[in-house]
Design a protein around this motif. Structure first.
Motif, short mmCIF file in Angstrom:
data_model
loop_
_atom_site.label_atom_id
_atom_site.label_comp_id
_atom_site.label_asym_id
_atom_site.label_seq_id
_atom_site.Cartn_x
_atom_site.Cartn_y
_atom_site.Cartn_z
N LEU A 36 44.73 37.92 32.76
CA LEU A 36 44.60 37.66 31.69
C LEU A 36 46.55 38.16 31.52
O LEU A 36 47.01 37.07 31.28
N TYR A 37 46.59 39.55 31.82
CA TYR A 37 48.54 39.51 32.19
C TYR A 37 48.95 38.97 33.03
O TYR A 37 50.54 38.00 32.80
N PHE A 38 48.65 38.47 34.35
CA PHE A 38 48.75 37.86 34.87
C PHE A 38 49.21 35.75 34.66
O PHE A 38 50.21 35.55 35.85
N LEU A 39 48.13 36.20 34.26
CA LEU A 39 47.92 34.44 33.60
C LEU A 39 48.97 33.92 32.51
O LEU A 39 50.11 33.01 33.20
N VAL A 53 48.94 30.33 31.46
CA VAL A 53 48.09 30.28 29.86
C VAL A 53 49.92 31.13 29.93
O VAL A 53 50.35 32.10 29.50
N LYS A 54 50.24 29.87 28.40
CA LYS A 54 50.93 30.57 27.11
C LYS A 54 50.74 31.14 26.04
O LYS A 54 49.80 31.26 25.88
N LEU A 55 51.44 32.00 25.25
CA LEU A 55 51.51 33.09 24.15
C LEU A 55 50.14 32.21 23.50
O LEU A 55 49.26 32.71 22.79
N ARG A 56 51.30 31.01 22.46
CA ARG A 56 50.08 30.28 21.66
C ARG A 56 48.48 29.70 22.27
O ARG A 56 47.61 29.39 21.47
N ALA A 102 37.52 29.80 24.59
CA ALA A 102 36.87 29.07 25.77
C ALA A 102 37.68 29.77 27.19
O ALA A 102 37.00 30.78 27.65
N ILE A 103 39.01 30.28 26.98
CA ILE A 103 39.95 30.86 27.93
C ILE A 103 39.49 32.23 27.63
O ILE A 103 40.13 32.32 29.38
N PHE A 104 39.37 32.92 26.59
CA PHE A 104 38.49 34.25 27.00
C PHE A 104 37.70 34.19 27.52
O PHE A 104 37.43 35.46 29.43
N ALA A 105 36.31 34.14 27.73
CA ALA A 105 35.38 33.79 28.86
C ALA A 105 34.97 33.13 30.18
O ALA A 105 34.83 33.49 30.16
#
Lengths: 268, 145
Positions: free
Chosen positions: B57-60, B66-69, B25-28
């Protein structure tokens, strides 16, 4: 319908296979995607197997084998159905191929993750990395343009050659926007990786690139995409980190540099 | 005993990767926002959706919103598939075989030259930049530190 009229002697099984592949109906329904997905998986897995059996022979890279074998199979099937390869590709393969192709979108943005994992290096060297990639790409573009003109490529061919440093999902739309052929650009990106895999180690030695590990890494990532960073790992971890960073940053640099360059050179 | 058990359990649930469906969902969401921004650029300066998504996504991640996990399991999986995902763009060439027939050798030659030129030029340019960083600005060039 085209297929049936072109090869009436195969009407029975031709119609059955044509229905299954979706080549009989215009505006192919969703079920037809199966063939494209299956063929893509099949040729890629054959490529993986050949790569393993051939002990890493450079022409047996799975993606390269997949491309050549896939086109060859479509070419043969088009002959059997009595249609052109391009027509058969569009009706039978493209619906499934497009589904796989769509997943390049999330896969490409996922490159933000390895970039972020190396954020300490990115933060310290961002100026050197971006400047090197911008200057390096602009200089390379003049060479590429010159070579393409000398070898007599037309404007479509030249515009297809310029964005090849970017990853495929980014290079293709840029090629299309500057008047190139996105399929030729995709092939160029695949060949980049084949060439770096085959000659990368030798080129690094011949041009003594490893005197500067950061430069060797950025160069391999730019020229060879993800295969370049695998190659860079053989040189060392600094080189590998730099190559992975370059794969991402160069795609953004290509987007900024190539369209103005193409306009400057009077393409399109 | 019960309370002791609970403490590490809550810690591990915090460290746990997000469920795949949430990661998707985050990717979408990132792709959706990117696809809204992409058409705003003029045709003479195209910025494809994945470029914008990559930057967002990089700036998030960099801003810890947004965390790596939250993304790494799905992201790493997609990256592991990337060579396979390129197969259709390679096979796409089946629609342009006539161009290849006419100019195939020239195109492959240009790609060969381009690959070598990009490798060598970028590597030498970087070596120059690193030299400037070291000798003009006297900053460390040690990647490991």
């Amino acid at each position: 319908m085209i297929i049936l009229t072109a090869a009436p002697h195969m009407a029975v099984w031709g119609k059955w296979l044509g229905d299954a592949l979706g080549t009989n109906a215009a505006g192919a329904p969703a079920g037809n995607a199966v063939f494209g997905i299956f063929l893509s998986l099949l040729v890629y897995l054959i490529g993986q197997w050949l790569f393993k059996v051939g002990k890493g022979f450079f022409l047996f890279q799975p993606l390269f084998v997949g491309m050549v074998l896939g086109i060859f199979i479509l070419f043969l099937m088009a002959k059997v159905f009595g249609t052109t390869t391009a027509e058969f590709y569009k009706s039978a393969y493209k619906p499934g191929g497009d589904i796989i192709f769509w997943f390049l979108n999330p896969a490409t943005i996922a490159f933000a993750i390895p970039l972020y994992r190396r954020n300490d290096i990115v933060k310290r060297f961002w100026l050197e990395i971006t400047l090197s990639l911008i200057i390096g790409l602009v200089v390379s573009l003049f060479f590429i343009y010159g070579a393409a003109r000398l070898l007599g490529l037309n404007d479509i061919g030249i515009a297809s050659m310029l964005p090849q440093a970017a990853t495929t999902a980014i290079a293709m739309p840029i090629a299309a926007a500057t008047g190139g052929n996105a399929a030729i650009t995709a092939m160029a990106c695949i060949l980049n990786a084949v060439i770096i895999y085959a000659l990368g180690g030798w080129l690094v030695k011949f041009f003594r690139l490893n005197n500067d590990p950061i430069g060797a890494g950025l160069g391999l990532g730019t020229a060879g995409h993800t295969v370049g960073s695998a190659k860079a790992l053989q040189l060392g971890s600094i080189q590998e980190s730099m190559a992975s960073i370059a794969v991402v940053i160069i795609s953004i640099v290509v987007d900024i540099v190539v369209p103005p360059f193409a306009a400057f050179m009077g393409l399109k | 005993m019960a309370s002791q058990d609970k403490v590490p359990q809550t810690e591990t649930t915090e460290e746990k990767p997000s469920p795949i469906i949430v990661q998707m969902a985050i990717f979408a969401a990132v792709l959706f926002v990117s696809s809204l921004i992409s058409p705003l650029f003029p045709p003479s300066f195209p910025v494809p959706t994945p470029v914008i998504g990559l930057i967002i996504l990089y700036f998030l991640l960099a801003s810890h919103i947004v965390k790596l996990r939250n993304v790494e399991k799905f992201g790493d999986f997609m990256i592991s598939l990337i060579a396979f995902l390129f197969v259709p763009s390679g096979i796409q060439l089946a629609a342009s075989l006539d161009i290849l027939k006419a100019q195939g050798i020239q195109i492959v030659s240009v790609v060969l030259i381009a690959t070598i030129v990009m490798l060598v030029v970028v590597a030498y340019t970087t070596a120059g930049m690193i030299w400037i960083r070291k000798h003009v600005f006297h900053r460390s060039v040690d990647v490991k530190s």
